[in-house]
Design an enzyme around this catalytic site. Sequence first.
Site, short mmCIF file in Angstrom:
data_model
loop_
_atom_site.label_atom_id
_atom_site.label_comp_id
_atom_site.label_asym_id
_atom_site.label_seq_id
_atom_site.Cartn_x
_atom_site.Cartn_y
_atom_site.Cartn_z
N LYS A 210 8.61 -29.98 -4.30
CA LYS A 210 8.45 -29.59 -5.70
C LYS A 210 8.57 -28.07 -5.83
CE LYS A 210 3.41 -29.41 -5.27
NZ LYS A 210 2.12 -29.83 -5.83
N ARG B 278 -8.94 -33.35 -11.04
CA ARG B 278 -7.63 -33.14 -11.63
C ARG B 278 -7.14 -34.53 -12.01
NH1 ARG B 278 -3.45 -29.47 -8.21
NH2 ARG B 278 -3.10 -31.48 -7.18
N TYR C 134 8.97 4.98 -13.25
CA TYR C 134 8.28 4.89 -14.54
C TYR C 134 6.84 5.37 -14.45
CZ TYR C 134 12.06 2.07 -16.56
OH TYR C 134 13.26 1.64 -17.03
#
Length: 821
Positions: A491, A589, A715
Site C-alpha cells: 500500500k 481502529r 529564504y
Amino acid sequence: MLYTLQEIAKIVSAKLHGNNKQIIKQITTDSRTFTLSKNSIFFAIVGLNHDGHNYIKELYRKGIINYVVSRTDVFIKDLDDANFLVVNNTIEALQTLAQYHRTKFDIPVLSITGSNGKTIIKDWIFQLLEKETIALKSPKSYNSQIGVPLSVLMLEQQHKIAIFEAGISQTDEMEKLEKIISPDIGIFSNIGDAHQENFIDKKSKIQEKLKLFYNSKTIIYCKDYAEIDKLIRANIIFDNKQLFCWSEKQNANLQIIKKNKFEKFTEILANYKNENITIKIPFTDNASIENSIHILSFILVQFPNTKVNKFDFSNLHSVEMRLEQKAGVNNCTIINDSYNCDLASLKIALDYLKQQNQNKNRTIILSDLIEIGTNDRLLYSQISDILIKNKISKLIGIGKNISQNADLFKIDKIFYQTTKHFLKTQKPKHFKNQTILLKGARSFKFEEIAKLLQQQNHITVFEVNLQAIIDNLNYFRTLLKTRTKTMVMVKAFSYGSGTYEIANILQHHRVDYLGVAYIDEGIELRKAGITIPIMVMNPVTDNFKHFLKYNLEPEIYNLQIIEQYINALKNSNSSKLLIHIKLDTGMNRLGFLENEIDDLIIFIKKHDNIEIKSIFSHLAGSPEVEHDKYTKTQIELFEKMSSKIIQQFDYPIIRHILNSAGVERFTEHQYDMVRLGIGLYGISAINQKKVKNIATFKTRISQIKHVKAGETIGYSRVGKTEKDIKIGIIPVGYADGFNRLLSNKKGKVLINNKYFAPIIGNICMDMCMIDITNITASENDEVVLIGEKIPVSEIAELLQTIPYEVYTSISQRVKRVYVVE
C-alpha cells in the site's frame, strides 16, 4: 554439458525411474527459470524455508520431465512420463555431478576467495583475457554451495581457461567447493568482517577460506594482510606450493613502489624480478587499486613470457553487478543491462524480463555478442531459440555480426550496423506499451539508447534495490515455519518505493498475498499482470462491483460493510464472495469487537455465497518492549475471538496477527500467515544488521559557488556565513519530499560516498544548498540524501517521526529507478 540420464544417475549414485537415454543439456535449481526445455533437468533443492519438490507439478505443466529428487512421494501420481533420479541429498548430488564434470577438463582454473573484491577481480581478469583466449567465468556472484557447481557445469570443450569465485558463510563449506573447482591457481583477495558471526574469530575464517587452495599449485595474496601471510606460512600444506605475494611495505615477489593518483586514473609503479612495471587503471579508489594489483600478479604468474603492456589495464571498466529498471516513454518499461553481453548474462536478463507482466509486448535491443571461439551461425541460431522460448515479440539487432545472421531469427526483427544508425532512424514515438530490454556490449554505447527511450532523465532519483527487498523477505522467512504464508503490504506506493515493480518481484518469489489500502491500487496491480491474491484493506461501497471483476478480496470490519458488499453483488454470477474479517483486539481502529462476533457468525451462516479467507487483527505496539504486556493481551484476545469464528465453519480459514516487528519479537504466534510491511523495506525491530537498506534517495550537484563572510543563503536569510565558504546547490527540495525541518545544519548529505556536508539555509521547494567548504567536490558529483550511510531511521529520528512517513513523503515526481544486483 551433455549427459544422458543414465550417466548422471551413475555419477551421483541415484536410482533412476524413467527413460535412461534422455539427453540432458541444461541444469537448473530454480523453478522460475523460463528457458527450460525437455532437455533440462531440475534439481529439487531443499532449504531452510523452501523445498524445490513443491514446484515439480508446476514445472511438469510447463513441459519439464526430468528431475533429481530426494522425496519419492512427488512422482507417485499424475507424472507417469516424467523421469526421476532419486538421491539422498539433492545439493550433494549437484556438487558431485559438478565435481565429475570438472575432471573432464585439463585447463588452467583460477579461483578467487576473500571478503571483498571477488567478483570484480574475476570480471576484470575476464575483460583482459576475452580478446586473447576463450575464457569462462562464473556468472554474476555465483560463489555459493549451489552457485559454484552451476558455474563449473558451464565448462565446455572450447574453453581454454576458467575463473571461478568461491564464497563461504560458515565452517566446513570451503572443502566442498575446493573439490568442485579444483583450482590450479588461487587468489586470496583480503579479509574483513563479512559473515564473522559464524566463525569463532578471524583466524578461523582465514583458515576455512585457505582450504580452497590445499591442492593448488600457486597462491596469490597481499603480504600486507599479516594474518593471511602468517597462516599461509605456518601451514605445512603450502610448503611445496608457489606463494606469490605482493606488498607496498615489505619484500615480496611483486614490490609496489608507488601509486600516483590523478583525477580520473591511477598509475601503479611496481618492481618484479628487478624490472620496473607500470600499469594505469581508470580508477582512483583503494579497493580498485588493490584488485588491480592482484590481477597484475595473476598475469605475471600465468603468462610469464608475455609483456604486461599487452594487457590493457587502462580500459578496464566498472563491473556493473546489477540491471536497472526505469519508466520509459509512452507507457514503456526500460530494463537496462547494457554493461556486458555474453550468452550467460543474456539468459539471466531474459529471465528477469519474463517476470515483467505490465506489458504484453516484449522487445529486446541486442548487440553483437562476445563469444570468442563460437561459430556465429551456431551462436545466433541458439539465441533465436532462446528468444522464442522467452516469448520475445520483437528483436532490434545492432552490430555487424548479428545483422549478417538476420535470417536465423524467426520473430519480428530489424537490424542496424551501429548504435549511431539506430539513433538516427528510431524515435521515441516508435515505442509504445512495451517492456524493452537493452542488452549490449559496452563498446556499443547503449546508454545513448537508454537516454532516448526512458522518461525525462531527472537528476534526482529514488533508487530501489529489488535484491535487497528479496534478501529482507528471505530473512523474515527464516523466522517462519515452512507452512506459514506471507502477505506483503504494498500500500501507499509500496511505502514510497513503487507498486507494480515491487509486486512483480514479490510474485516471482512466491509470496502468498499482497495487501493494498484501496481498490484502485489493487486494480492497477491486476492491470500490470499481478495474479496472486490481493486483500484490500479499505473497501468503498461505490466500487464493490470491481472486486469480482478484478478478483480482489475486501477486508470486512463491520456488519454494515458486509451487507453493502452482498447487496452490491447479489446479481453476480460468482458462487463465492471471498472476504477477510478484521478483529479489533485493542488498536481501536477498524474491526469487529468481541461482543459483535455472534452477530457476525449468524450473518455469514445465512449467506452460503460468503467464504472467509482469513481472520486477522493488528498489533498496536509490537516494536516496543514497554508494550509487550499489552501485545500479549491482544494476542490472547485474538486467539479467543478467532477460534470462536473458526469453530462455526467446516473449511480452513487463515489467521494472522503478526506484522514485521511481531514476526521478530513474537515469532511463536505466527499462526497461518504473517504480514510484512516496513520490515521488508529495511527496518528491523530487534537488529538493524539483519536487514538491508533498500533505497537510496540521491541527486547531483547543479552548481558550486563561493560565498563571502557576512552574506546569507536562501529564504529568510537564516543561512548566515561567519567566514568565506563554498556551497553546492542541489536540485531537491521539500516538494520532492526532502523535509524542510532538515534546514540549516539540522540535516546532512553524503557526497561521493565519502564526505558529509551540512545543509545550509532553508530548504526550498525545488532545491537546497549544502556547505562543501574543505570538501573535494565538483559539479555533477553524486549527493545521497537517504541511503546506507544516512539511514532512513536516522532521518526519522531527526524529524521526530517514523521511517514510514519519511519514505511515503518522497514525491512521485521523483523518478524511481529499480536495480537488481
